[in-house]
Design an enzyme around this catalytic site. Structure first.
Site, PDB file in Angstrom:
ATOM      1  N   ASP A  53      63.973  11.256  70.084  1.00 44.33           N
ATOM      2  CA  ASP A  53      64.393   9.892  70.365  1.00 44.33           C
ATOM      3  C   ASP A  53      63.197   8.978  70.593  1.00 44.33           C
ATOM      4  O   ASP A  53      62.052   9.428  70.707  1.00 44.33           O
ATOM      5  CB  ASP A  53      65.320   9.881  71.583  1.00 44.33           C
ATOM      6  CG  ASP A  53      66.642  10.569  71.299  1.00 44.33           C
ATOM      7  OD1 ASP A  53      67.317  10.157  70.355  1.00 44.33           O
ATOM      8  OD2 ASP A  53      66.977  11.525  72.028  1.00 44.33           O
ATOM      9  N   TYR A 111      60.150  22.614  75.173  1.00 43.96           N
ATOM     10  CA  TYR A 111      59.833  21.239  75.554  1.00 43.96           C
ATOM     11  C   TYR A 111      59.003  21.273  76.826  1.00 43.96           C
ATOM     12  O   TYR A 111      59.145  22.172  77.664  1.00 43.96           O
ATOM     13  CB  TYR A 111      61.102  20.433  75.820  1.00 43.96           C
ATOM     14  CG  TYR A 111      61.854  20.004  74.583  1.00 43.96           C
ATOM     15  CD1 TYR A 111      61.586  18.774  73.976  1.00 43.96           C
ATOM     16  CD2 TYR A 111      62.834  20.823  74.024  1.00 43.96           C
ATOM     17  CE1 TYR A 111      62.281  18.363  72.847  1.00 43.96           C
ATOM     18  CE2 TYR A 111      63.531  20.423  72.890  1.00 43.96           C
ATOM     19  CZ  TYR A 111      63.248  19.191  72.305  1.00 43.96           C
ATOM     20  OH  TYR A 111      63.930  18.802  71.186  1.00 43.96           O
TER      21      TYR A 111
END
Length: 280
Positions: A53, A111
């Protein structure tokens, strides 16, 4: 017949409106595809391992594309980097196994999320960190790193993370394999999350809501219920700028990249946000 290429790229997300091409750019995809056209690769589009994003960074984003048979990944690796902007770069171009696909062959991702819990954010880290003092729901409270790690480790396991992702992602069970919190000094901490798959905003909602719970803004019983039963909570989506897609994993027989490349990626810039030891 055009030949497949697996491309390992990195980017700093602050200059892009996310990965996926859209009407209001710039995006990583359109910037990369434009550079590929300038490098002589006819555009058929690139397929990423996953979309990031707006504002999210990537140390390792993998894309699948096809090039003309008279071309080669090695030749492309010579032409492409000079055509990319400073915030987007390439580490490796490789001809993969014939059945390789950047997205569908992936078996897991890691992540890393950087959060400033105390002290002052170092200037070089400012674009890549969430400072809890700038979040109104967290600012009045001291957050214990140990308490934050305790809460995040409750999320480890296979479960439906529906309370922690957007409805645009399919509802299904996903496995969070491990969570670790590393002290980077000066009040900066790094949350490392490894899993088989992540839904949209899942990492940001998990980290943000764990911070909120550690700060006393969300009762622990609601945090537990959200994890165990999917009960909706008024959670917190952590800021995009703290998040890095760190690594994409593939089965050994399909992985286009060597262990040495994964440990020390060629062409990866020094400095934030891509510091830290590689995943063990």
């Amino acid at each position: 017949m055009r030949i497949p290429v697996a491309l390992w790229v990195w980017y700093h997300g602050g200059t892009f409106r996310g990965f996926q091409r859209q009407a209001q750019g710039p995006t990583v995809q359109e910037t990369l595809e434009q550079a590929l056209r300038e490098a002589g690769v006819p555009s058929t589009g690139v397929m990423p391992a996953g979309r990031t994003d707006r504002g999210v960074h990537a140390r390792m984003q993998v894309v699948s594309l096809r090039i003309d048979p008279e071309d080669s990944p090695q030749a492309l690796a010579q032409r492409l980097p000079v055509l990319l902007p400073p915030s987007l770069g390439m580490c490796v171009a490789r001809r993969p196994h014939p059945s390789f696909h950047a997205q569908w062959s992936a078996v897991g991702k890691t992540y890393r999320y950087r959060v400033q819990l105390g002290g002052s954010v170092a200037p070089e880290w400012r674009p890549y960190v969430m400072d809890v003092r700038e979040e109104p729901r967290l600012a009045p409270h001291d957050i214990s790193p140990g308490r934050l790690e305790e809460l995040l480790r409750m999320a480890v396991g296979r479960r439906d993370f529906v309370a922690f992702h957007e409805n645009s992602s399919p509802r299904k069970e996903r496995t969070l394999e491990s969570v670790a919190l590393k002290d980077q000094g000066g009040g900066l901490f790094e949350v490392i999350l490894r899993g088989d798959a992540f839904a949209r905003y899942q990492v940001r909602y998990l980290v943000g809501s764990a911070l909120l719970t550690a700060a006393g803004g969300l009762p622990e019983e609601q945090w537990r219920a959200a994890l165990e039963t999917g009960e909706r909570i008024v959670g917190l989506k952590a800021a995009a700028q703290g998040l890095v897609l760190w690594e994409v994993r593939y089965p050994a027989e399909l992985d286009p990249f060597t262990p040495a490349e994964r440990a020390a990626p060629p062409g990866l810039p020094e400095g934030p946000p891509f510091l830290g030891a590689p995943e063990g």
